[in-house]
Motif scaffolding. Structure first.
Motif, PDB file in Angstrom:
ATOM      1  N   MET A   1       0.835  -1.178   0.000  1.00 52.97           N
ATOM      2  CA  MET A   1       0.000   0.000   0.000  1.00 52.97           C
ATOM      3  C   MET A   1       0.885   1.248   0.000  1.00 52.97           C
ATOM      4  N   ALA A   2       0.539   2.207  -0.831  1.00 57.00           N
ATOM      5  CA  ALA A   2       1.336   3.427  -0.971  1.00 57.00           C
ATOM      6  C   ALA A   2       1.130   4.350   0.228  1.00 57.00           C
ATOM      7  N   THR A   3       2.201   5.030   0.612  1.00 56.21           N
ATOM      8  CA  THR A   3       2.094   6.019   1.682  1.00 56.21           C
ATOM      9  C   THR A   3       1.427   7.279   1.129  1.00 56.21           C
ATOM     10  N   VAL A   4       1.020   8.160   2.035  1.00 56.83           N
ATOM     11  CA  VAL A   4       0.405   9.420   1.618  1.00 56.83           C
ATOM     12  C   VAL A   4       1.393  10.236   0.792  1.00 56.83           C
ATOM     13  N   ALA A   5       2.640  10.263   1.210  1.00 56.51           N
ATOM     14  CA  ALA A   5       3.666  11.014   0.479  1.00 56.51           C
ATOM     15  C   ALA A   5       3.822  10.482  -0.942  1.00 56.51           C
ATOM     16  N   GLU A   6       3.797   9.164  -1.096  1.00 53.80           N
ATOM     17  CA  GLU A   6       3.897   8.563  -2.436  1.00 53.80           C
ATOM     18  C   GLU A   6       2.670   8.895  -3.278  1.00 53.80           C
ATOM     19  N   THR A   7       1.512   8.880  -2.663  1.00 53.14           N
ATOM     20  CA  THR A   7       0.276   9.213  -3.374  1.00 53.14           C
ATOM     21  C   THR A   7       0.310  10.663  -3.848  1.00 53.14           C
ATOM     22  N   HIS A   9       2.937  12.487  -4.367  1.00 58.26           N
ATOM     23  CA  HIS A   9       3.968  12.600  -5.407  1.00 58.26           C
ATOM     24  C   HIS A   9       3.435  12.088  -6.751  1.00 58.26           C
ATOM     25  N   LEU A  37      -4.765  14.358   7.063  1.00 59.17           N
ATOM     26  CA  LEU A  37      -3.316  14.553   6.997  1.00 59.17           C
ATOM     27  C   LEU A  37      -2.794  15.397   8.155  1.00 59.17           C
ATOM     28  N   ASP A  41       2.843  15.978   5.544  1.00 61.50           N
ATOM     29  CA  ASP A  41       1.902  15.518   4.514  1.00 61.50           C
ATOM     30  C   ASP A  41       0.829  16.580   4.255  1.00 61.50           C
TER      31      ASP A  41
END
Length: 76
Positions: A1-7, A9, A37, A41
């Motif tokens: 599962m992607a982190t918020v930061a990855e999402t 980005h 958030l 984030d």
């Protein structure tokens, strides 16, 4: 599962090639994430919203400018 930061980005990368309609959807997506958030984030999401809105507005302005140019040329 992607982190918020990855999402965030991934949204930012996608925005660089997005058309106005897609930018509006991306804005809504980031706005939906914002209430949950915290810290960095939240700051990243806020900055991303500013960028998305700027991209959207510049495309709308470019479109209107192009339409005005063609109208003036046709009247010429």
């Amino acid at each position: 599962m992607a982190t918020v930061a990855e999402t965030l980005h991934a949204i930012e990368v996608r925005a660089d090639r997005a058309i106005v309609q897609e930018l509006r959807l991306l804005i809504k997506e980031v706005q939906a994430l914002q209430p949950s958030l915290l810290g960095d984030d939240r700051a990243h999401a806020h900055a991303l919203l500013l960028k998305l809105d700027h991209l959207r507005q510049s495309q709308v302005v470019d479109s209107i400018s192009d339409q005005a140019f063609f109208l003036l040329s046709a009247q010429g």
